[in-house]
Scaffold this motif. Structure first.
Motif, short mmCIF file in Angstrom:
data_model
loop_
_atom_site.label_atom_id
_atom_site.label_comp_id
_atom_site.label_asym_id
_atom_site.label_seq_id
_atom_site.Cartn_x
_atom_site.Cartn_y
_atom_site.Cartn_z
N GLY A 1 4.44 25.38 -13.22
CA GLY A 1 3.34 25.83 -12.03
C GLY A 1 2.78 24.43 -11.57
N VAL A 2 2.38 23.75 -12.39
CA VAL A 2 1.45 22.35 -12.55
C VAL A 2 2.35 21.43 -11.65
CG1 VAL A 2 -0.25 20.69 -13.34
CG2 VAL A 2 -0.39 23.14 -13.92
N VAL A 3 3.25 21.21 -12.32
CA VAL A 3 4.41 19.83 -12.34
C VAL A 3 5.04 20.51 -11.11
CG1 VAL A 3 6.82 19.52 -13.10
CG2 VAL A 3 4.92 19.45 -14.51
N ASP B 1 0.62 -1.01 -0.02
CA ASP B 1 0.07 -0.14 0.09
C ASP B 1 0.75 1.36 0.56
OD1 ASP B 1 0.66 -0.54 2.96
OD2 ASP B 1 -0.92 0.75 3.38
N VAL B 2 2.18 0.90 0.67
CA VAL B 2 2.98 2.48 0.91
C VAL B 2 3.37 2.37 -0.73
CG1 VAL B 2 4.64 3.27 1.79
CG2 VAL B 2 3.28 2.38 2.85
N GLY B 3 3.74 1.37 -1.44
CA GLY B 3 4.66 1.74 -2.29
C GLY B 3 3.85 1.84 -3.55
N LEU B 4 2.22 1.57 -3.15
CA LEU B 4 1.18 2.32 -4.49
C LEU B 4 1.43 3.45 -4.34
CD1 LEU B 4 -0.41 0.99 -6.58
CD2 LEU B 4 -2.39 0.74 -4.73
N ASP B 5 1.35 4.20 -2.90
CA ASP B 5 1.50 5.53 -3.01
C ASP B 5 2.37 6.61 -3.66
OD1 ASP B 5 -0.77 4.83 -1.22
OD2 ASP B 5 0.60 5.14 0.58
N LEU B 6 3.59 5.95 -3.97
CA LEU B 6 4.48 6.51 -3.89
C LEU B 6 4.49 6.22 -5.51
CD1 LEU B 6 7.80 5.57 -1.64
CD2 LEU B 6 6.99 7.84 -2.28
N LEU B 7 4.30 4.89 -6.32
CA LEU B 7 3.82 4.94 -7.60
C LEU B 7 2.82 5.14 -7.87
CD1 LEU B 7 4.17 1.13 -8.18
CD2 LEU B 7 5.78 3.11 -8.87
N ARG B 8 1.71 5.94 -6.85
CA ARG B 8 0.41 7.05 -7.53
C ARG B 8 1.19 8.46 -8.14
NH1 ARG B 8 -2.84 4.52 -4.03
NH2 ARG B 8 -4.32 2.89 -5.10
N CYS B 9 2.59 8.82 -6.83
CA CYS B 9 2.74 9.77 -7.00
C CYS B 9 3.79 10.16 -8.88
CB CYS B 9 4.17 10.53 -6.39
SG CYS B 9 2.75 10.44 -4.68
N LYS B 10 4.53 8.97 -8.55
CA LYS B 10 5.15 8.41 -10.28
C LYS B 10 4.36 8.98 -11.05
CE LYS B 10 8.41 5.89 -12.54
NZ LYS B 10 8.97 4.15 -12.31
N TRP B 11 3.52 8.13 -11.48
CA TRP B 11 2.17 7.44 -12.11
C TRP B 11 1.67 9.53 -12.89
CZ3 TRP B 11 0.12 3.12 -10.06
CH2 TRP B 11 1.07 1.99 -10.48
N VAL C 1 1.11 14.71 -15.88
CA VAL C 1 1.33 16.13 -15.82
C VAL C 1 2.59 16.35 -16.56
CG1 VAL C 1 2.06 17.99 -14.29
CG2 VAL C 1 0.88 16.23 -14.21
N SER C 2 3.72 15.81 -16.55
CA SER C 2 5.13 15.97 -17.94
C SER C 2 5.22 16.06 -19.09
CB SER C 2 6.49 15.76 -16.25
OG SER C 2 6.59 14.42 -17.46
N HIS C 3 4.34 14.80 -19.15
CA HIS C 3 4.02 14.24 -20.95
C HIS C 3 2.74 15.47 -21.22
CE1 HIS C 3 6.94 11.11 -19.27
NE2 HIS C 3 7.36 11.56 -20.55
N ALA C 4 1.86 15.84 -20.46
CA ALA C 4 0.79 16.22 -20.66
C ALA C 4 0.40 17.63 -21.08
CB ALA C 4 -0.73 15.62 -19.82
N VAL C 5 1.40 18.27 -20.29
CA VAL C 5 0.83 19.74 -20.71
C VAL C 5 2.17 20.58 -21.65
CG1 VAL C 5 -0.27 20.47 -18.40
CG2 VAL C 5 2.08 20.30 -18.57
N PRO C 6 1.83 21.79 -21.93
CA PRO C 6 3.11 22.09 -23.25
C PRO C 6 4.00 22.39 -21.51
CG PRO C 6 1.23 22.83 -23.40
CD PRO C 6 0.53 22.24 -21.86
N ASN C 7 5.03 22.89 -22.88
CA ASN C 7 6.33 23.56 -21.58
C ASN C 7 6.21 25.03 -21.79
OD1 ASN C 7 8.83 24.13 -20.12
ND2 ASN C 7 9.91 23.64 -21.84
#
Length: 130
Positions: free
Chosen positions: A44-46, A17-27, A32-38
């Motif tokens: 600010g979103v990143v 469960d704790v690992g999944l919390d971290l993986l959700r953060c990663k995902w 966000v880094s791939h979805a929004v233009p630079n």
């Protein structure tokens, strides 16, 4: 390279469960880094997502200590280190370094994570000389 705790062969992480919390953060960070233009807005979103990830790591460290591979699994442990390494809060980095040192001694975290974070903390605090 996979690090296995010989005392726990093939059992997986203690706290999925704790690992999944971290993986959700990663995902979320990847999304966000791939979805929004630079742009300034996207930066600010990143930054907001990263701040949220720092708070997740802070809570995990407070409750469980360092989230090493035995506790959360390899991928989640790697991302925990990533958060600590890039975190702008030197106090959190210093605490992460202290916890990581114990985890390395216990064989539950990667020694190179400790080495690199120690170098970073030294650089940022001015204690490391070039």
């Amino acid at each position: 390279m996979s690090r296995r705790d010989p005392r726990r062969p093939d059992r997986g992480p203690l706290r999925r469960d704790v690992g999944l919390d971290l993986l959700r953060c990663k995902w979320r960070a990847e999304e966000v880094s791939h979805a929004v233009p630079n742009t300034a807005v996207s930066a600010g979103v990143v930054a907001k997502v990263f701040e949220e990830n720092v708070e997740v790591l802070r809570a995990i460290m407070g409750e469980h200590g360092w989230p090493g591979h035995t506790l959360v699994g390899e991928e989640a442990a790697q991302f925990a280190w990533h958060i600590a390494y890039y975190c702008p809060d030197i106090d959190l980095q210093t605490e992460a370094l202290r916890l990581l040192e114990g985890a390395v001694r216990a064989g539950t975290a990667a020694p190179e994570h400790h080495t690199r974070l120690a170098e970073r903390v030294g650089d940022l605090s001015g204690r490391r000389k070039p």
